[in-house]
Write an enzyme that holds these catalytic residues in place. Structure first.
Site, PDB file in Angstrom:
ATOM      1  N   GLU A 105       0.842  -1.198   0.000  1.00  0.00           N
ATOM      2  CA  GLU A 105       0.000   0.000   0.000  1.00  0.00           C
ATOM      3  C   GLU A 105       0.876   1.245   0.000  1.00  0.00           C
ATOM      4  O   GLU A 105       1.979   1.229   0.536  1.00  0.00           O
ATOM      5  CB  GLU A 105      -0.948  -0.012   1.202  1.00  0.00           C
ATOM      6  N   LYS A 146       8.377  -0.697  -1.935  1.00  0.00           N
ATOM      7  CA  LYS A 146       7.661  -0.090  -0.809  1.00  0.00           C
ATOM      8  C   LYS A 146       8.644   0.489   0.203  1.00  0.00           C
ATOM      9  O   LYS A 146       8.497   1.646   0.642  1.00  0.00           O
ATOM     10  CB  LYS A 146       6.764  -1.148  -0.148  1.00  0.00           C
ATOM     11  N   CYS A 198       5.213   3.981   9.549  1.00  0.00           N
ATOM     12  CA  CYS A 198       5.952   3.425   8.418  1.00  0.00           C
ATOM     13  C   CYS A 198       7.396   3.891   8.289  1.00  0.00           C
ATOM     14  O   CYS A 198       8.299   3.063   8.164  1.00  0.00           O
ATOM     15  CB  CYS A 198       5.213   3.743   7.116  1.00  0.00           C
TER      16      CYS A 198
END
Length: 462
Positions: A161, A220, A276
């Protein structure tokens, strides 16, 4: 091509919940079931008060909940019925053992894979949505390969994502890109096409990027590392600006007009937070170290060092302006979430600023529009903040119900989160409630353009 009619998402957190609600809304012919072992969280998803705050999320959930979107704790049934299974569980940084403090802890991912292998039959497409280190998909594949079920056939995809909290629904409905990684085999390409077909309900095919699994996983981590690097870069320049008299806002504007650089992520701040950036950079550092890429690891380590330096520097500036003494002084702190439009406090810079000020004996009056009192107290009572003396929180911290209350009888006002509501406060009224001299510290540059007016009101310039 495989037709996906039923999707199961294991993990009802910040990724799985919003992602699957948008899929359900955009794909009304697909039944989407989000499952979690946390019963209280599932109950919240089925209630009028969702477990996470995200603009527009409530509307999306209510548009399809009970129709083709379901939240459940019945994980086995959801796995059996699903054609496609998303793994969206937490991958925290390891706190013990090899890689402590840097490597990603994949125990929840592994547990999901084992549960799927035990329960599932037939053909399944398993999709990594969690942020994982490179070659994590190999762990999942090995677990499935050890299954003795003759009729179990699984393809593993990576579909990371790229959501920003506060704009997650917009990011999901109008993504810059969708990244799907899989095996470079006929079966792998068929699984990629099946997942791509789900997104193609609303995402142009030109925005769907397909790669091998390892490239997808690394992309990512690299994306988050590059974004964090930009924040640390402008924050390092902000320190230079303060000692030379340059305006970091003007500098950021000047360099941001260069098309090779661009404007995004060039707003100076206290530092980056959230679940993150730090976690993924630590993961990247650990991976580089294990592969003997020590110079590369040192480079990315410095991005984190600048972030921590910026937080310390901001707190030190507050202490310095208050005559090098904040003991028993009251300081208002507006904003506790790591960014606006979310109630998420993970790795919030506000927590670090609070720690530094409490270490100096300051009394803090805190207000945030979306973070609950219980969450603030829980975060500040963590051993990393208070050590073995959590009682300090009840002695030094009060939680206000609105911003004007937070500012009563304070020596300084500190803005730590860029909530839009803080731009529209009556600062004349706030100044009247504060002790004189009154200082204002705008860590997120919320008050750009208002500084001259604030000085006229009487606020002291830091």
């Amino acid at each position: 091509m495989v037709q996906v009619k039923h999707i199961c998402c294991i993990g009802a957190g910040y990724v799985g919940g919003p992602t699957c609600t948008v899929i359900a809304q955009m794909c009304p012919e697909i039944t989407v079931t989000v499952v979690d072992i946390n019963e209280a969280r599932i109950q919240a998803w089925n209630s009028e008060e969702l477990p996470i705050y995200e603009p527009c999320l409530q509307d999306v959930v209510e548009s399809c909940r009970g129709k083709n979107l379901f939240f459940s704790t019945n994980i086995p049934d959801a796995i059996r019925n699903a054609d496609m299974i998303f793994i969206s569980v937490n991958t925290p940084t390891k706190m013990f053992g090899m890689g402590k403090g840097r490597a990603a802890d994949l125990k929840y991912v592994e547990a999901c894979a084992r549960q799927i292998a035990d329960i599932a039959d037939g053909y399944k497409i398993v999709v990594e949505k969690s942020t994982v280190p490179v070659r994590a998909a190999e762990i999942i594949r090995r677990i499935f390969k050890t299954s003795t079920k003759p009729n179990l056939s699984v393809q593993v995809l990576s579909n990371p994502e790229f959501l920003a909290e506060g704009t997650a629904i917009e990011n999901l409905k109008n993504p810059d890109r969708i990244l799907i990684g899989g095996d470079e085999t006929a079966a792998g390409r068929e699984a990629i096409a099946a997942l791509s077909a789900v997104y193609e309900h609303w995402v142009p095919k030109s925005k769907i990027i397909t790669t091998n699994t390892w490239s997808s996983e690394l992309s990512k981590l690299a994306a988050n590392a590059f974004l964090a690097q930009r924040i640390s870069s402008i924050n390092s320049i902000s320190a230079l600006c303060e000692v030379t008299g340059a305006d970091v806002g003007e500098v950021a504007h000047a360099i941001g007009t260069d098309q090779r650089i661009g404007r995004p992520f060039l707003q100076a701040s206290i530092g980056f937070g959230g679940s993150c950036f730090q976690k993924d950079i630590l993961n990247l550092i650990y991976m580089c170290e294990t592969l003997s890429l020590h110079e590369v690891a040192m480079y990315w380590q410095q991005v984190l060092e600048i972030n921590e330096y910026q937080r310390r520097r901001f707190a030190s500036r507050i202490v310095s302006c208050l005559f090098n003494n904040v003991a028993d002084k009251k300081i208002a702190l507006l904003g506790f979430a790591f960014k606006k439009d979310t109630g998420d406090t993970r790795e919030s810079s506000s927590i670090h600023v609070c720690k530094y000020l409490m270490d100096e004996g300051a009394h803090l009056s805190i207000y945030d529009p979306k973070v609950t009192k219980a969450q603030i107290i829980r975060d500040l009572s963590h051993p990393s903040v208070t050590g073995d003396n959590p009682e300090r929180v009840s002695e030094l911290v009060t939680i206000a119900s609105e911003p004007y209350e937070a500012c009563e009888n304070t020596h300084a006002l500190v803005i730590c989160t860029e909530w839009d509501v803080f731009k529209d406060l009556d600062y004349q009224r706030i100044y009247g409630k504060m002790l004189k001299p009154a200082f204002i510290f705008d860590g997120r540059r919320v008050l750009d353009g208002l500084h001259k007016k604030l000085l006229q009101i009487g606020f002291q310039k830091p």
